[in-house]
Write a protein that holds these residues in place. Structure first.
Motif, PDB file in Angstrom:
ATOM      1  N   UNK A 199       0.834  -1.198   0.000  1.00  9.86           N
ATOM      2  CA  UNK A 199       0.000   0.000   0.000  1.00  9.86           C
ATOM      3  C   UNK A 199       0.874   1.255   0.000  1.00  9.86           C
ATOM      4  N   UNK A 200       0.365   2.307  -0.648  1.00  6.31           N
ATOM      5  CA  UNK A 200       0.986   3.619  -0.546  1.00  6.31           C
ATOM      6  C   UNK A 200       0.049   4.523   0.243  1.00  6.31           C
ATOM      7  N   UNK A 201       0.596   5.172   1.248  1.00 10.85           N
ATOM      8  CA  UNK A 201      -0.172   6.048   2.122  1.00 10.85           C
ATOM      9  C   UNK A 201       0.215   7.482   1.823  1.00 10.85           C
ATOM     10  N   UNK A 202      -0.783   8.345   1.646  1.00  9.24           N
ATOM     11  CA  UNK A 202      -0.525   9.743   1.287  1.00  9.24           C
ATOM     12  C   UNK A 202      -0.893  10.658   2.437  1.00  9.24           C
ATOM     13  N   UNK A 203      -0.020  11.604   2.707  1.00 10.95           N
ATOM     14  CA  UNK A 203      -0.247  12.612   3.738  1.00 10.95           C
ATOM     15  C   UNK A 203       0.247  13.945   3.230  1.00 10.95           C
ATOM     16  N   UNK A 204      -0.068  15.019   3.991  1.00 10.36           N
ATOM     17  CA  UNK A 204       0.395  16.366   3.652  1.00 10.36           C
ATOM     18  C   UNK A 204       0.050  16.735   2.216  1.00 10.36           C
ATOM     19  N   UNK A 205      -1.217  16.578   1.868  1.00  8.55           N
ATOM     20  CA  UNK A 205      -1.719  16.955   0.538  1.00  8.55           C
ATOM     21  C   UNK A 205      -0.981  16.228  -0.571  1.00  8.55           C
ATOM     22  N   UNK A 206      -0.547  15.005  -0.296  1.00  8.58           N
ATOM     23  CA  UNK A 206       0.137  14.219  -1.307  1.00  8.58           C
ATOM     24  C   UNK A 206       1.627  14.448  -1.372  1.00  8.58           C
ATOM     25  N   UNK A 207       2.163  15.393  -0.570  1.00  6.06           N
ATOM     26  CA  UNK A 207       3.592  15.693  -0.616  1.00  6.06           C
ATOM     27  C   UNK A 207       4.417  14.606   0.061  1.00  6.06           C
ATOM     28  N   UNK A 208       3.810  13.845   0.966  1.00  7.59           N
ATOM     29  CA  UNK A 208       4.505  12.782   1.688  1.00  7.59           C
ATOM     30  C   UNK A 208       3.899  11.439   1.313  1.00  7.59           C
ATOM     31  N   UNK A 209       4.744  10.517   0.897  1.00  7.35           N
ATOM     32  CA  UNK A 209       4.286   9.173   0.580  1.00  7.35           C
ATOM     33  C   UNK A 209       4.948   8.179   1.522  1.00  7.35           C
ATOM     34  N   UNK A 210       4.162   7.225   1.993  1.00 10.06           N
ATOM     35  CA  UNK A 210       4.654   6.167   2.861  1.00 10.06           C
ATOM     36  C   UNK A 210       4.320   4.843   2.195  1.00 10.06           C
ATOM     37  N   UNK A 211       5.285   3.952   2.067  1.00  2.31           N
ATOM     38  CA  UNK A 211       5.052   2.640   1.482  1.00  2.31           C
ATOM     39  C   UNK A 211       5.022   1.585   2.574  1.00  2.31           C
ATOM     40  N   UNK A 212       3.915   0.843   2.644  1.00  2.00           N
ATOM     41  CA  UNK A 212       3.742  -0.201   3.641  1.00  2.00           C
ATOM     42  C   UNK A 212       3.592  -1.560   2.970  1.00  2.00           C
ATOM     43  N   UNK A 213       4.179  -2.577   3.576  1.00  5.54           N
ATOM     44  CA  UNK A 213       3.880  -3.963   3.238  1.00  5.54           C
ATOM     45  C   UNK A 213       3.094  -4.527   4.413  1.00  5.54           C
ATOM     46  N   UNK A 214       1.865  -4.974   4.145  1.00  8.59           N
ATOM     47  CA  UNK A 214       0.984  -5.477   5.199  1.00  8.59           C
ATOM     48  C   UNK A 214       0.841  -6.987   5.033  1.00  8.59           C
ATOM     49  N   UNK A 215       1.148  -7.736   6.076  1.00  8.01           N
ATOM     50  CA  UNK A 215       1.105  -9.189   6.046  1.00  8.01           C
ATOM     51  C   UNK A 215      -0.317  -9.706   6.249  1.00  8.01           C
ATOM     52  N   UNK A 216      -0.475 -11.017   6.061  1.00  2.56           N
ATOM     53  CA  UNK A 216      -1.796 -11.637   6.183  1.00  2.56           C
ATOM     54  C   UNK A 216      -2.376 -11.503   7.582  1.00  2.56           C
ATOM     55  N   UNK A 217      -1.498 -11.384   8.601  1.00  2.00           N
ATOM     56  CA  UNK A 217      -1.989 -11.243   9.973  1.00  2.00           C
ATOM     57  C   UNK A 217      -2.218  -9.789  10.369  1.00  2.00           C
ATOM     58  N   UNK A 218      -2.072  -8.858   9.419  1.00  3.02           N
ATOM     59  CA  UNK A 218      -2.332  -7.446   9.678  1.00  3.02           C
ATOM     60  C   UNK A 218      -1.126  -6.634  10.082  1.00  3.02           C
ATOM     61  N   UNK A 219       0.017  -7.273  10.359  1.00  2.42           N
ATOM     62  CA  UNK A 219       1.209  -6.507  10.741  1.00  2.42           C
ATOM     63  C   UNK A 219       1.760  -5.753   9.538  1.00  2.42           C
ATOM     64  N   UNK A 220       2.365  -4.591   9.805  1.00  2.00           N
ATOM     65  CA  UNK A 220       2.876  -3.762   8.719  1.00  2.00           C
ATOM     66  C   UNK A 220       4.286  -3.282   9.016  1.00  2.00           C
ATOM     67  N   UNK A 221       5.014  -2.984   7.951  1.00  2.00           N
ATOM     68  CA  UNK A 221       6.332  -2.363   8.040  1.00  2.00           C
ATOM     69  C   UNK A 221       6.534  -1.556   6.771  1.00  2.00           C
ATOM     70  N   UNK A 222       7.326  -0.490   6.883  1.00  2.00           N
ATOM     71  CA  UNK A 222       7.566   0.317   5.695  1.00  2.00           C
ATOM     72  C   UNK A 222       8.362   1.560   6.000  1.00  2.00           C
ATOM     73  N   UNK A 223       8.454   2.436   5.012  1.00  2.91           N
ATOM     74  CA  UNK A 223       9.225   3.666   5.151  1.00  2.91           C
ATOM     75  C   UNK A 223       8.587   4.768   4.324  1.00  2.91           C
ATOM     76  N   UNK A 224       8.852   6.004   4.711  1.00  2.00           N
ATOM     77  CA  UNK A 224       8.322   7.161   4.006  1.00  2.00           C
ATOM     78  C   UNK A 224       9.394   7.758   3.103  1.00  2.00           C
ATOM     79  N   UNK A 225       8.983   8.670   2.238  1.00  3.64           N
ATOM     80  CA  UNK A 225       9.916   9.342   1.341  1.00  3.64           C
ATOM     81  C   UNK A 225      10.843  10.281   2.094  1.00  3.64           C
TER      82      UNK A 225
END
Length: 276
Positions: free
Chosen positions: A169-195
């Protein structure tokens, strides 16, 4: 439920009160006649007000909003976006509601996405379960209330499952200026990093009651600083997008973030540097 989303990283909002009109009995007549009693509406319950709701806003202007969309959960927690005519939300309300006789009442905060401020708010209203709801919002220090008549969406009754959020998933914040990329597992846990180089860890969890909302909790670490967030996720009907309603500890700051599920083609484009 489709929710328009625009978010800044820290904001604040105020909820207000709704005045309920009660029908009164007339005075008694002479000659032994008696008045016909008028029944009061039945007592409200938390079950009456839970669900996805949307509708127009009127009365005092609240962050230029002309409509609102949101959800009231089974525990009385309410999350609502403030949406102007442009369609990009300008703020969010989070409140805690309780039953108050034939209506409900609560307090919370209004989060302003532009000024990154939060204002206390009071809310009162009434609801007909799975049908309609009325409420009024009056921020602290406001001269008047903002009122709305809301319509229920039956999408709330369709249970959300963790499989709905599995994937990239890509998560958008700050009017689209900030993007965060998440990998979400089948059990709901997530990890990722922002731009911006910040890292994220956390998890989605199903809620009891089988409704179309997931709980969310995560931490963001930027260099030596860590912030924690909690809230809910509401997915759209195709499960390709979602809105995150989140606040920081003690509800000090609030945000509405947009989530977009990434296809294999989109992920490949990001890896080759064609998409930011």
């Amino acid at each position: 439920m489709n929710i328009n989303t625009h978010s800044h990283r820290f904001g604040s909002l105020v909820l207000a009160s709704l005045l309920l009109a009660f029908a009164g009995c007339g005075g008694g007549g002479g000659g032994g006649s008696s008045d016909t009693p008028v029944s009061e509406p039945p007592a409200q319950s938390l079950a009456d007000m839970q669900g996805f709701w949307s509708g127009p806003m009127s009365g005092a202007t609240l962050q230029t909003a002309t409509s609102t969309q949101g959800v009231v959960l089974a525990d009385g927690t309410a999350w609502f976006l403030l949406i102007p005519a442009s369609g990009a939300s300008t703020g969010m309300v989070k409140a805690s509601l309780t039953v108050s006789g034939t209506g409900y009442a609560g307090t919370g905060k209004v989060y302003d996405f532009a000024s990154l401020t939060a204002t206390p708010v009071a809310m009162t209203g009434t609801a007909v379960a799975a049908s309609s709801q009325t409420l009024a919002l009056t921020p602290s220090g406001a001269s008047g209330a903002t009122t709305t008549s809301l319509t229920y969406s039956n999408a709330y009754a369709t249970p959300a499952v963790l499989a709905d959020v599995g994937g990239n998933w890509q998560v958008s914040a700050s009017a689209g200026a900030l993007h965060i990329n998440w990998v979400i597992q089948a059990d709901g846990t997530l990890a990722g990093a922002s731009t911006t180089g910040c890292t994220w860890t956390g998890a989605f969890r199903t809620r009891s009651g089988g409704k179309a909302v997931l709980d969310f909790a995560a931490s963001e670490t930027c260099e030596s600083l860590t912030a924690t967030y909690s809230g809910i996720a509401v997915l759209n009907s195709t499960k390709s997008g979602a809105t995150l309603f989140i606040t920081t500890e003690a509800d000090a700051q609030g945000f509405a973030l947009g989530m977009t599920k990434q296809t294999d083609a989109a992920i490949g484009s990001q890896l080759t540097g064609d998409q930011h």
